[in-house]
Design a protein around this motif. Sequence first.
Motif, PDB file in Angstrom:
ATOM      1  N   PHE A   1     -21.256 -10.550 -39.831  1.00 49.41           N
ATOM      2  CA  PHE A   1     -20.899  -9.396 -38.885  1.00 49.41           C
ATOM      3  C   PHE A   1     -19.894  -8.241 -39.294  1.00 49.41           C
ATOM      4  CE2 PHE A   1     -17.396 -12.167 -38.254  1.00 49.41           C
ATOM      5  CZ  PHE A   1     -16.320 -11.390 -38.082  1.00 49.41           C
ATOM      6  N   GLU A   2     -20.098  -7.235 -38.732  1.00 46.67           N
ATOM      7  CA  GLU A   2     -19.288  -5.999 -39.014  1.00 46.67           C
ATOM      8  C   GLU A   2     -18.537  -5.742 -37.519  1.00 46.67           C
ATOM      9  OE1 GLU A   2     -18.704  -4.334 -41.736  1.00 46.67           O
ATOM     10  OE2 GLU A   2     -20.180  -5.968 -42.466  1.00 46.67           O
ATOM     11  N   ILE A   3     -17.295  -5.000 -37.736  1.00 49.94           N
ATOM     12  CA  ILE A   3     -16.787  -4.775 -36.523  1.00 49.94           C
ATOM     13  C   ILE A   3     -16.894  -3.239 -36.444  1.00 49.94           C
ATOM     14  CG2 ILE A   3     -14.210  -4.439 -35.869  1.00 49.94           C
ATOM     15  CD1 ILE A   3     -13.354  -6.495 -37.514  1.00 49.94           C
ATOM     16  N   ASP A   4     -17.621  -2.808 -35.438  1.00 46.35           N
ATOM     17  CA  ASP A   4     -17.741  -1.386 -35.098  1.00 46.35           C
ATOM     18  C   ASP A   4     -16.581  -0.673 -34.413  1.00 46.35           C
ATOM     19  OD1 ASP A   4     -20.455  -1.945 -35.830  1.00 46.35           O
ATOM     20  OD2 ASP A   4     -21.000  -2.549 -33.934  1.00 46.35           O
ATOM     21  N   GLU A   5     -16.020  -1.434 -33.437  1.00 50.55           N
ATOM     22  CA  GLU A   5     -14.730  -0.847 -32.587  1.00 50.55           C
ATOM     23  C   GLU A   5     -13.546  -2.071 -32.270  1.00 50.55           C
ATOM     24  OE1 GLU A   5     -15.808   1.372 -29.029  1.00 50.55           O
ATOM     25  OE2 GLU A   5     -18.060   1.708 -29.985  1.00 50.55           O
ATOM     26  N   PHE A   6     -12.494  -1.479 -32.084  1.00 52.78           N
ATOM     27  CA  PHE A   6     -11.464  -2.495 -31.496  1.00 52.78           C
ATOM     28  C   PHE A   6     -10.531  -1.701 -30.668  1.00 52.78           C
ATOM     29  CE2 PHE A   6      -9.423  -0.873 -35.222  1.00 52.78           C
ATOM     30  CZ  PHE A   6      -8.021  -0.682 -34.710  1.00 52.78           C
ATOM     31  N   TYR A   7      -9.846  -2.516 -29.712  1.00 52.19           N
ATOM     32  CA  TYR A   7      -9.001  -2.080 -28.723  1.00 52.19           C
ATOM     33  C   TYR A   7      -7.870  -3.108 -28.518  1.00 52.19           C
ATOM     34  CZ  TYR A   7     -12.683   1.346 -28.068  1.00 52.19           C
ATOM     35  OH  TYR A   7     -13.763   2.018 -28.491  1.00 52.19           O
ATOM     36  N   ARG A   8      -6.537  -2.647 -28.537  1.00 55.03           N
ATOM     37  CA  ARG A   8      -5.471  -3.355 -28.294  1.00 55.03           C
ATOM     38  C   ARG A   8      -4.967  -3.159 -26.942  1.00 55.03           C
ATOM     39  NH1 ARG A   8       0.005  -3.929 -29.052  1.00 55.03           N
ATOM     40  NH2 ARG A   8       0.331  -1.527 -29.342  1.00 55.03           N
ATOM     41  N   PHE A   9      -4.410  -4.224 -26.101  1.00 57.69           N
ATOM     42  CA  PHE A   9      -3.860  -4.231 -25.082  1.00 57.69           C
ATOM     43  C   PHE A   9      -2.628  -5.153 -24.739  1.00 57.69           C
ATOM     44  CE2 PHE A   9      -8.392  -3.629 -24.507  1.00 57.69           C
ATOM     45  CZ  PHE A   9      -8.466  -2.252 -23.734  1.00 57.69           C
ATOM     46  N   GLU A  10      -1.630  -4.492 -24.191  1.00 55.35           N
ATOM     47  CA  GLU A  10      -0.461  -5.355 -23.775  1.00 55.35           C
ATOM     48  C   GLU A  10      -0.845  -5.982 -22.450  1.00 55.35           C
ATOM     49  OE1 GLU A  10       3.035  -3.214 -24.253  1.00 55.35           O
ATOM     50  OE2 GLU A  10       2.619  -3.081 -26.644  1.00 55.35           O
ATOM     51  N   GLY A  11       0.110  -7.051 -21.998  1.00 58.70           N
ATOM     52  CA  GLY A  11      -0.102  -7.770 -21.027  1.00 58.70           C
ATOM     53  C   GLY A  11       0.996  -6.928 -19.769  1.00 58.70           C
ATOM     54  N   ALA A  12       0.365  -6.614 -18.730  1.00 63.91           N
ATOM     55  CA  ALA A  12       1.052  -5.652 -17.620  1.00 63.91           C
ATOM     56  C   ALA A  12       2.598  -6.339 -17.354  1.00 63.91           C
ATOM     57  CB  ALA A  12       0.466  -5.837 -16.317  1.00 63.91           C
ATOM     58  N   SER A  13       2.642  -7.673 -17.391  1.00 60.24           N
ATOM     59  CA  SER A  13       3.769  -8.462 -16.986  1.00 60.24           C
ATOM     60  C   SER A  13       4.771  -8.674 -18.063  1.00 60.24           C
ATOM     61  CB  SER A  13       3.757  -9.356 -16.049  1.00 60.24           C
ATOM     62  OG  SER A  13       2.938 -10.355 -16.647  1.00 60.24           O
ATOM     63  N   ASN A  14       3.926  -8.843 -19.242  1.00 57.89           N
ATOM     64  CA  ASN A  14       4.720  -9.565 -20.614  1.00 57.89           C
ATOM     65  C   ASN A  14       4.483  -8.706 -21.603  1.00 57.89           C
ATOM     66  OD1 ASN A  14       5.795 -10.848 -22.784  1.00 57.89           O
ATOM     67  ND2 ASN A  14       5.284 -12.909 -21.917  1.00 57.89           N
ATOM     68  N   PRO A  15       4.735  -7.623 -22.468  1.00 61.06           N
ATOM     69  CA  PRO A  15       4.483  -6.947 -23.613  1.00 61.06           C
ATOM     70  C   PRO A  15       4.159  -7.586 -24.664  1.00 61.06           C
ATOM     71  CG  PRO A  15       6.501  -5.885 -22.722  1.00 61.06           C
ATOM     72  CD  PRO A  15       6.439  -7.197 -22.079  1.00 61.06           C
ATOM     73  N   SER A  16       4.524  -9.140 -24.891  1.00 60.74           N
ATOM     74  CA  SER A  16       4.440  -9.905 -25.921  1.00 60.74           C
ATOM     75  C   SER A  16       2.939 -10.575 -25.780  1.00 60.74           C
ATOM     76  CB  SER A  16       5.317 -10.954 -26.101  1.00 60.74           C
ATOM     77  OG  SER A  16       5.604 -11.674 -25.151  1.00 60.74           O
ATOM     78  N   ASP A  17       2.403 -10.390 -24.489  1.00 58.92           N
ATOM     79  CA  ASP A  17       0.978 -11.012 -24.233  1.00 58.92           C
ATOM     80  C   ASP A  17      -0.125  -9.966 -24.656  1.00 58.92           C
ATOM     81  OD1 ASP A  17      -1.101 -12.517 -23.203  1.00 58.92           O
ATOM     82  OD2 ASP A  17      -0.610 -12.083 -21.076  1.00 58.92           O
ATOM     83  N   MET A  18      -0.350  -9.871 -25.831  1.00 60.73           N
ATOM     84  CA  MET A  18      -1.473  -8.967 -26.292  1.00 60.73           C
ATOM     85  C   MET A  18      -2.814  -9.419 -26.859  1.00 60.73           C
ATOM     86  SD  MET A  18       1.184  -6.393 -28.626  1.00 60.73           S
ATOM     87  CE  MET A  18       2.097  -7.984 -29.408  1.00 60.73           C
ATOM     88  N   SER A  19      -3.566  -8.665 -26.714  1.00 62.84           N
ATOM     89  CA  SER A  19      -5.048  -9.005 -26.931  1.00 62.84           C
ATOM     90  C   SER A  19      -5.816  -7.950 -27.490  1.00 62.84           C
ATOM     91  CB  SER A  19      -6.031  -9.422 -25.531  1.00 62.84           C
ATOM     92  OG  SER A  19      -5.510 -10.573 -25.257  1.00 62.84           O
ATOM     93  N   ILE A  20      -6.676  -8.232 -28.598  1.00 60.99           N
ATOM     94  CA  ILE A  20      -7.482  -7.101 -29.146  1.00 60.99           C
ATOM     95  C   ILE A  20      -8.992  -7.429 -28.772  1.00 60.99           C
ATOM     96  CG2 ILE A  20      -8.417  -6.237 -31.191  1.00 60.99           C
ATOM     97  CD1 ILE A  20      -5.703  -6.584 -32.404  1.00 60.99           C
ATOM     98  N   ILE A  21      -9.679  -6.469 -28.290  1.00 57.03           N
ATOM     99  CA  ILE A  21     -11.101  -6.909 -27.949  1.00 57.03           C
ATOM    100  C   ILE A  21     -11.973  -6.042 -29.173  1.00 57.03           C
ATOM    101  CG2 ILE A  21     -11.452  -4.848 -26.483  1.00 57.03           C
ATOM    102  CD1 ILE A  21     -13.639  -6.238 -25.008  1.00 57.03           C
ATOM    103  N   TYR A  22     -12.781  -6.786 -29.798  1.00 61.69           N
ATOM    104  CA  TYR A  22     -13.570  -6.368 -31.043  1.00 61.69           C
ATOM    105  C   TYR A  22     -14.947  -6.097 -30.481  1.00 61.69           C
ATOM    106  CZ  TYR A  22      -9.723  -8.108 -33.933  1.00 61.69           C
ATOM    107  OH  TYR A  22      -8.565  -8.231 -34.418  1.00 61.69           O
ATOM    108  N   ALA A  23     -15.704  -5.035 -30.602  1.00 63.08           N
ATOM    109  CA  ALA A  23     -17.160  -4.710 -30.490  1.00 63.08           C
ATOM    110  C   ALA A  23     -17.702  -4.967 -31.888  1.00 63.08           C
ATOM    111  CB  ALA A  23     -17.315  -3.549 -30.230  1.00 63.08           C
TER     112      ALA A  23
END
Length: 114
Positions: A44-66
Amino acid sequence: MKTYNNLVEATNDLMKRGYTENLSLEGDTVDDKEKKIQMTADDFEIDEFYRFEGASNPSDMSIIYAVHSDKYDLKGVLINAFGTYANDSSSAIEAKLHHYQVSSNLHPEDRPTS
């Protein structure tokens, strides 16, 4: 790349743009459990990605990969923890997800150290 306010907004937009498969990180593979497909880093190849921090906890982070796979003719989204809750795997999959092409777009303090 687009800008999204949250993970749900990003997921919904990517799905509208054809990234319809729900992918998961399973050790050394990225899986489409519905289609019973297990992809290695070369599949597979990564086309895009976006990083998000949790609203109540900045250490609660996720990345979504397309991601897309020509081999399996699919496009999907993979959501992975980042930061405190990140998968510490040393697999080829993790290396690809944190490769310099991805991490060079992050703020210096957010880049993976390995």
